[in-house]
Design a protein around this motif. Structure first.
Motif, PDB file in Angstrom:
ATOM      1  N   LYS A  80       0.824  -1.217   0.000  1.00  9.80           N
ATOM      2  CA  LYS A  80       0.000   0.000   0.000  1.00  9.80           C
ATOM      3  C   LYS A  80       0.854   1.262   0.000  1.00  9.80           C
ATOM      4  N   LYS A  81       1.913   1.304   0.801  1.00 11.12           N
ATOM      5  CA  LYS A  81       2.746   2.510   0.862  1.00 11.12           C
ATOM      6  C   LYS A  81       3.460   2.746  -0.467  1.00 11.12           C
ATOM      7  N   PHE A  82       3.921   1.672  -1.082  1.00 11.34           N
ATOM      8  CA  PHE A  82       4.548   1.782  -2.402  1.00 11.34           C
ATOM      9  C   PHE A  82       3.540   2.310  -3.425  1.00 11.34           C
ATOM     10  N   CYS A  83       2.345   1.758  -3.413  1.00 11.87           N
ATOM     11  CA  CYS A  83       1.302   2.194  -4.338  1.00 11.87           C
ATOM     12  C   CYS A  83       0.935   3.653  -4.098  1.00 11.87           C
ATOM     13  N   ASP A  84       0.819   4.059  -2.838  1.00  8.61           N
ATOM     14  CA  ASP A  84       0.548   5.459  -2.501  1.00  8.61           C
ATOM     15  C   ASP A  84       1.583   6.385  -3.133  1.00  8.61           C
ATOM     16  N   GLU A  85       2.840   5.980  -3.043  1.00 10.90           N
ATOM     17  CA  GLU A  85       3.936   6.796  -3.580  1.00 10.90           C
ATOM     18  C   GLU A  85       3.837   6.923  -5.098  1.00 10.90           C
ATOM     19  N   VAL A  86       3.549   5.828  -5.760  1.00  9.93           N
ATOM     20  CA  VAL A  86       3.428   5.854  -7.221  1.00  9.93           C
ATOM     21  C   VAL A  86       2.265   6.736  -7.658  1.00  9.93           C
ATOM     22  N   ILE A  87       1.112   6.567  -7.029  1.00  7.31           N
ATOM     23  CA  ILE A  87      -0.058   7.384  -7.371  1.00  7.31           C
ATOM     24  C   ILE A  87       0.219   8.852  -7.092  1.00  7.31           C
TER      25      ILE A  87
END
Length: 239
Positions: free
Chosen positions: A177-184
Motif C-alpha cells: 500500500k505505501k509503495f502504491c501510494d507513492e506511485v499514485i
C-alpha cells in the motif's frame, strides 16, 4: 467516459472495448509466470504452480511474454500520459522481463527501482538476494516526456516488503500500500483516471480514492474481485 468502477473479467477483452487515449494512466503489476498461490481458491489451485495459467487458458495464450506484450500494447493504446508496469525479475521469468524491456525500449521513459530493505535473503549461500523490483515507465504514442508531482524526484523508491497485509490469507502477492501510494502521488495528478487491468484486491483503486484520483479496475479471479468490492466499499464510505 465512465470511471470509478471495477469489473470482473478478462482484462484484454475489457480493454479492447475502450477508446484510444481514454484514461490518463495505466498502472499495474501483472501475475508472474511461476507465481503459484497456496491460498488461492480451488479454481486457481487446480492449475498447480501456475497462477497465471487460468488467464492464459481464458485468453487462449500459452506464452507469458506474448500475453504481456498484448496487455502492454492495449495499455499504451488507451493511455494519454503514461503506462506504469511494475514487475520483478525472478529466476524463472528474468529472461522474459529483459525481453520486455528490449521490445519496448523506444517508448521507455525510465525505469524506477523499488528497493526493499527487508527483502527475504536467498536460502542458497553465495548467491545474490533479490531485493528490488522494476517500475517501468512507458510513454504512449505522441508523449514526449513524463512528469512527477514533486519538484525533484529520484528514480529509486525505498519501501519495505508488505509482510503483514490483512489480505495475505486471500492473495499472496498483494501490492504494498505505501509503495502504491507513492506511485499514485508522484506519477498521477488530481482527477486523473487510472486503470489497473490486474486489480487484485483493489490496492490501486483505494489509493486513487484516498488521493483524489479516479479509477477503473479489472480482475479475473472471483475471490479477489469480491474482496476488492468490499475493500472499495469500506474506503468510499470514509472518503
Amino acid at each position: 467516459m465512465d470511471y470509478d468502477y471495477i469489473e470482473q473479467g478478462d482484462c484484454l477483452e475489457l480493454m479492447k472495448e475502450l477508446d484510444d487515449s481514454c484514461v490518463d494512466v495505466c498502472f499495474t503489476s501483472p501475475p508472474y509466470g511461476d507465481s503459484g498461490n497456496k491460498n488461492d481458491t480451488v479454481e486457481y489451485t487446480k492449475y498447480g504452480n501456475n497462477t497465471h495459467k487460468k488467464y492464459l487458458e481464458v485468453e487462449r495464450r500459452s506464452d507469458w511474454f506474448e500475453w504481456q506484450c498484448e496487455v502492454i500494447d492495449e495499455m499504451l493504446r488507451i493511455s494519454k500520459k503514461l503506462v506504469i508496469y511494475n514487475v520483478q525479475g525472478l529466476a524463472s521469468n528474468r529472461k522474459n522481463v529483459y525481453k520486455l524491456i528490449g521490445k519496448y525500449s523506444n517508448c521507455i521513459h525510465d525505469i524506477v527501482i523499488w528497493y526493499k530493505p527487508n527483502g527475504t535473503p536467498t536460502s542458497t549461500p553465495h548467491k545474490l538476494s533479490n531485493t528490488y523490483e522494476y517500475l517501468i515507465l512507458l510513454k504512449p504514442k505522441g508523449v514526449k516526456g513524463v512528469n512527477v508531482q514533486s519538484k525533484f524526484y529520484r528514480n529509486v523508491i525505498v519501501e519495505n516488503v508488505n509482510k503483514n497485509s490483512r489480505y495475505k490469507s486471500i492473495h499472496r502477492a498483494v501490492m504494498n500500500k505505501k509503495f502504491c501510494d507513492e506511485v499514485i502521488k508522484e506519477f498521477t495528478a488530481p482527477n486523473d483516471i487510472v486503470l489497473d487491468p490486474f486489480l487484485g484486491v483493489a490496492t490501486t483503486a483505494v489509493c486513487c480514492v484516498e488521493q483524489g484520483r479516479h479509477y477503473i479496475g479489472y480482475e479475473l479471479n472471483e475471490t479477489y474481485f469480491n474482496e476488492a468490492c468490499k475493500r472499495l466499499y469500506e474506503c468510499e464510505k470514509v472518503h
